[in-house]
Design a protein around this motif. Structure first.
Motif, short mmCIF file in Angstrom:
data_model
loop_
_atom_site.label_atom_id
_atom_site.label_comp_id
_atom_site.label_asym_id
_atom_site.label_seq_id
_atom_site.Cartn_x
_atom_site.Cartn_y
_atom_site.Cartn_z
N GLY A 1 0.82 -1.21 0.00
CA GLY A 1 0.00 0.00 0.00
C GLY A 1 0.85 1.26 0.00
O GLY A 1 0.56 2.23 -0.72
N VAL A 2 1.93 1.26 0.80
CA VAL A 2 2.80 2.44 0.86
C VAL A 2 3.48 2.68 -0.49
O VAL A 2 3.54 3.82 -0.98
CB VAL A 2 3.84 2.25 1.99
CG1 VAL A 2 4.88 3.36 1.93
CG2 VAL A 2 3.16 2.23 3.35
N ILE B 1 1.84 6.62 -7.14
CA ILE B 1 0.79 7.53 -7.62
C ILE B 1 1.25 8.98 -7.46
O ILE B 1 1.04 9.82 -8.34
CB ILE B 1 -0.52 7.27 -6.86
CG1 ILE B 1 -1.07 5.88 -7.24
CG2 ILE B 1 -1.55 8.34 -7.17
CD1 ILE B 1 -2.28 5.46 -6.42
N LEU B 2 1.90 9.29 -6.32
CA LEU B 2 2.38 10.66 -6.10
C LEU B 2 3.43 11.04 -7.13
O LEU B 2 3.43 12.17 -7.67
CB LEU B 2 2.95 10.78 -4.69
CG LEU B 2 1.94 10.69 -3.54
CD1 LEU B 2 2.66 10.72 -2.20
CD2 LEU B 2 0.93 11.84 -3.63
N THR C 1 2.18 16.73 -13.86
CA THR C 1 2.07 18.17 -13.61
C THR C 1 3.25 18.93 -14.20
O THR C 1 3.09 19.98 -14.82
CB THR C 1 1.99 18.41 -12.10
OG1 THR C 1 0.88 17.69 -11.56
CG2 THR C 1 1.80 19.90 -11.80
N LEU C 2 4.46 18.39 -14.02
CA LEU C 2 5.65 19.05 -14.57
C LEU C 2 5.61 19.08 -16.09
O LEU C 2 6.01 20.07 -16.72
CB LEU C 2 6.91 18.33 -14.07
CG LEU C 2 7.20 18.45 -12.58
CD1 LEU C 2 8.41 17.60 -12.20
CD2 LEU C 2 7.45 19.91 -12.21
#
Length: 496
Positions: free
Chosen positions: A384-385, A391-392, A399-400
């Motif tokens: 999960g981590v 995803i981050l 975005t970049l």
């Protein structure tokens, strides 16, 4: 022990012979009794108040009485031994305090006042039960002394009985009066009762206590089961908890008192339905030396009688081995639990192997180790981590990229504007030809500028801004590679 001077009234208190106590008060040894006895308005505050106790021969013993109060005093009080009496004439209440109670203080008591005819009259009667409260561990022993004060009890048979849910008391052991000392073994062969008629004391001893011995007991007269003293016994189990994996081993150690039980055989049993315990292995009856190491199947038991430690080893554990076990004394075909052991066996996950070796413990108390499914839970948590981190990173990358494209787009537009709109960015031309458009060609075209870069070569491209009608009929005469035609709306000239 405090020496009391008993004052036995030669006459019975009127009405107390057949009167039953108003209530029963139970207190543990060492505690305090506080009782209030209200009286009616007809009783004058100057009349003396007293606290009595009924003796075994039905005579009343005066324990303490108030002093004669003065006319202006609001209270009268007195203390004798561990008893204090206080008369509050404002509230018409007598308060009795008995501190540091002992088992021999059990009995019947009464508040009373002295009438004008010089007789005491009872206002309130109670039955006081002072009990011993004992806390023991399994295999401990207990010894209780039950004193009795009357000579009449010396010829009575004494009993040690356990109170049941109803009003009955099940006899565990009893004496028969044949001499000053008489011993009688209990039904379970581990309780001894002795009656010293000279000291007027009954002594009860219980050995190899077990959790099921917890309860309320009486020293009592056997015939009527009249209580002499009450004992509230609490016996606690010693417990251990272990977790292990399939195909592994487990080693359990159970300490005991070597001087008391070193010579007694030990057993390892598994608790079944209805709390019965099935023996799996037992030590030798007559071992050589102080180490006993018999083995039964996958179970080995070793008894170190010098140190007082029993060690049990179970090998090649299986899921069905989970359950509750006892380290126990094995005496006269009876089991007396020393330690209760809870064993939990977890399944081995696919692709993993147990690292246990024979004779070594693969377990620790459950309070210090994770549950059997901890490996699976840890894997799920790590997955999960990592998913969240991925995803981050993906969102950040997108975005970049979007931000970079917008910057490039804004830069391209700005460059185009600089090339075609700003004269300072245009290279110096060797020749410039300005052709005014004929008036009949097009009214929208204000001017046409044809710029040639200096030092043109045959390989340099030619850029021009023209109207289609103004182009040469034979563009091949000009050394033109390609042309870009752009129409731009110029500001309106008011003069033109």
């Amino acid at each position: 022990m405090e020496l009391r001077v008993l004052l036995l009234l030669p006459l019975y208190l009127p009405g107390l012979q057949t009167q039953t106590p108003d209530s029963e008060e139970s207190r543990s040894e060492g505690s305090t009794l506080y009782i209030q006895c209200p009286y009616t308005a007809q009783i004058n505050y100057q009349q003396q108040k007293a606290w009595f106790r009924m003796r075994d021969d039905n005579h009343w013993e005066l324990l303490v009485k108030t002093t004669n109060p003065t006319e202006y005093s609001y209270t009268a009080w007195a203390t004798k031994g561990n008893v204090t009496i206080e008369d509050n004439r404002m509230h018409k209440t007598v308060s009795i305090t008995m501190s540091n109670l002992q088992a021999e203080d059990s009995g019947i008591y009464s508040c009373a006042y002295l009438s004008y005819s010089n007789q005491y009259h009872a206002t309130k009667m109670i039955s006081l039960n002072v009990f011993k409260e004992l806390h023991k561990w399994e295999l401990d022993s207990l010894s209780v002394q039950c004193p009795y004060s009357t000579q009449w009890y010396t010829t009575e048979t004494k009993a040690w009985c356990q109170k049941e849910r109803g009003t009955g008391c099940r006899v565990v052991a009893r004496t028969d009066y044949t001499s000053t000392w008489h011993n009688s073994k209990a039904l379970e062969d581990r309780t001894l009762i002795q009656d010293d008629t000279q000291q007027r004391t009954v002594t009860v001893t219980m050995q190899k206590l077990q959790a099921q011995d917890t309860g309320v007991y009486w020293c009592a007269l056997y015939g009527s089961l009249t209580r002499i003293m009450e004992v509230r016994l609490s016996v606690s189990k010693r417990t251990q908890q272990y977790t292990a994996k399939e195909s592994g081993n487990v080693s359990v150690q159970c300490p005991y008192s070597a001087p008391d039980y070193g010579a007694v055989s030990k057993a390892w049993c598994k608790e079944r339905a209805r709390k019965a315990c099935t023996v799996l292995v037992i030590t030798n009856w007559k071992p050589r030396g102080y180490l006993r190491t018999p083995q039964q199947g996958r179970v080995t038991i070793q008894d170190n009688t010098q140190q007082g430690i029993v060690t049990i080893t179970m090998e090649k554990l299986q899921a069905r081995d989970s359950g509750v076990y006892w380290c126990a004394l094995y005496e006269h075909a009876h089991l007396f639990r020393m330690v209760e052991v809870t064993l939990s066996i977890s399944e081995v996950l696919d692709g993993t192997t147990s690292s246990g070796t024979a004779g070594t413990s693969q377990t620790t108390p459950s309070g210090n180790t994770p549950a059997p499914s901890s490996n699976v839970n840890t894997f799920i948590l790590l997955s999960g981590v990592l998913s969240i981190l991925f995803i981050l990173v993906l969102i950040t990358s997108i975005t970049l990229c979007v931000k970079r494209r917008k910057q490039l787009k804004r830069g391209g537009t700005r460059q185009a504007e600089d090339t075609y709109d700003k004269p300072e960015d245009i290279a110096q031309l060797d020749s410039t030809e300005r052709m005014e458009s004929p008036k009949d060609d097009s009214k929208d075209l204000k001017y046409v500028t044809l710029n040639f870069k200096s030092r043109l070569s045959s390989e340099d491209p030619l850029y021009c801004n023209v109207e289609p009608s103004q182009t040469h009929r034979k563009p091949e005469d000009e050394n033109v590679e390609y042309a870009i035609i752009a129409l731009k709306q110029l500001p309106t000239n008011d003069k033109g």
